[in-house]
Design a protein around this motif. Structure first.
Motif, short mmCIF file in Angstrom:
data_model
loop_
_atom_site.label_atom_id
_atom_site.label_comp_id
_atom_site.label_asym_id
_atom_site.label_seq_id
_atom_site.Cartn_x
_atom_site.Cartn_y
_atom_site.Cartn_z
N ALA A 158 0.83 -1.21 0.00
CA ALA A 158 0.00 0.00 0.00
C ALA A 158 0.86 1.26 0.00
O ALA A 158 0.56 2.23 -0.70
N SER A 159 1.93 1.24 0.78
CA SER A 159 2.79 2.42 0.84
C SER A 159 3.57 2.60 -0.46
O SER A 159 3.86 3.73 -0.86
N PHE A 160 3.89 1.50 -1.16
CA PHE A 160 4.54 1.62 -2.46
C PHE A 160 3.59 2.32 -3.45
O PHE A 160 4.01 3.19 -4.21
N VAL A 161 2.32 1.91 -3.44
CA VAL A 161 1.34 2.54 -4.32
C VAL A 161 1.21 4.02 -4.00
O VAL A 161 1.18 4.87 -4.91
N PHE A 162 1.15 4.34 -2.72
CA PHE A 162 1.05 5.75 -2.31
C PHE A 162 2.26 6.53 -2.79
O PHE A 162 2.12 7.62 -3.37
N GLY A 163 3.46 6.00 -2.53
CA GLY A 163 4.67 6.69 -2.96
C GLY A 163 4.79 6.78 -4.46
O GLY A 163 5.13 7.84 -5.02
N GLY A 164 4.51 5.68 -5.16
CA GLY A 164 4.64 5.66 -6.61
C GLY A 164 3.60 6.50 -7.32
O GLY A 164 3.82 6.95 -8.45
N ALA A 165 2.44 6.69 -6.68
CA ALA A 165 1.37 7.49 -7.31
C ALA A 165 1.78 8.95 -7.47
O ALA A 165 1.31 9.64 -8.38
N LEU A 166 2.68 9.42 -6.61
CA LEU A 166 3.08 10.83 -6.66
C LEU A 166 3.82 11.16 -7.97
O LEU A 166 3.42 12.07 -8.69
#
Length: 236
Positions: A158-166
């Motif tokens: 989930a945190s990868f998705v959050f970080g990568g979405a930026l």
């Protein structure tokens, strides 16, 4: 201290956050860095937004799944080893309780207790919870150190998705001209904020965390952009 609730007191320490915080920070950091690096590398070799967006989206999906799966497998392997050692301790307590008592007493003696005191502590803890005492003091395992595979996998993915979405949003809405510079500048900003938040949550020095995370992020993205320029292949 007599009026302090011991459970609340212990929960206030930062070490209790170490498992989920490590997985979340690692995932977000990897998301920002990996996806920014992919986008920068493609942007350095492409004049079209579609190519950059497609490569970035593919990296975001693949990276999130890879991070979650990798974290789950890694933590599960660690948990399997811990369970194996606990089962071994159970057998040893059943087969040679006196030897195990002596081992426990020696552990406390090495920590500074007098021999008689160490034996008395070992006896009382063995009577109260023999397995718990050995798991904690002989194996070094406790509720803090024991990781949850599913929790770690979800936090990491989930945190990868959050970080990568930026950086992915940058590829969607920022001008295609000089895209790599926008990506680099905003990625450094994202990383700096992540470092500050992680340091704050973990009770560490903010400046040191920010410098560390932005330094290595700059190197990673710089090398990726260099590869894109060196190959000189224009993606249409």
């Amino acid at each position: 201290m007599s009026n302090v609730n011991i459970d609340n007191y212990l929960d206030s320490h930062y070490i209790h956050r170490s498992n989920w915080l490590r997985a979340a920070v690692l995932g977000a950091n990897d998301g920002i860095l990996s996806i920014s690096s992919i986008a920068i590398g493609v942007a350095a070799a492409s004049d079209t937004r579609e190519a950059i967006v497609l490569a970035t989206l593919a990296g975001l999906v693949a990276g999130a799944l890879s991070m979650a799966a990798g974290e789950y497998v890694s933590v599960s392997s660690q948990t399997d080893v811990e369970k194996s050692d606990i089962e071994r301790e159970k057998r040893e307590l059943e087969e040679m309780p006196e030897e195990e008592l002596q081992i426990l007493a020696q552990i406390y003696e090495k920590r500074g207790l007098k021999k008689e005191t160490a034996m008395q502590v070992a006896l009382e803890l063995t009577e109260y919870d023999a397995l718990g005492a050995h798991v904690r003091d002989e194996l070094g395992l406790n509720e803090i150190s024991q990781a949850n595979p599913l929790q770690a996998a979800l936090a990491s993915g989930a945190s990868f998705v959050f970080g990568g979405a930026l950086p992915f949003l940058v590829t969607l809405f920022f001008p295609i001209k000089n895209m790599e510079y926008y990506l680099y500048g905003l990625a450094i900003l994202f990383l700096a904020n992540l470092g500050a938040v992680a340091a704050k949550a973990g009770g560490a020095g903010i400046m040191k965390a920010v410098v560390r995370i932005t330094f290595w992020g700059t190197i990673a993205m710089g090398l990726t952009a260099l590869v894109g320029h060196l190959f000189g292949v224009k993606i249409q």
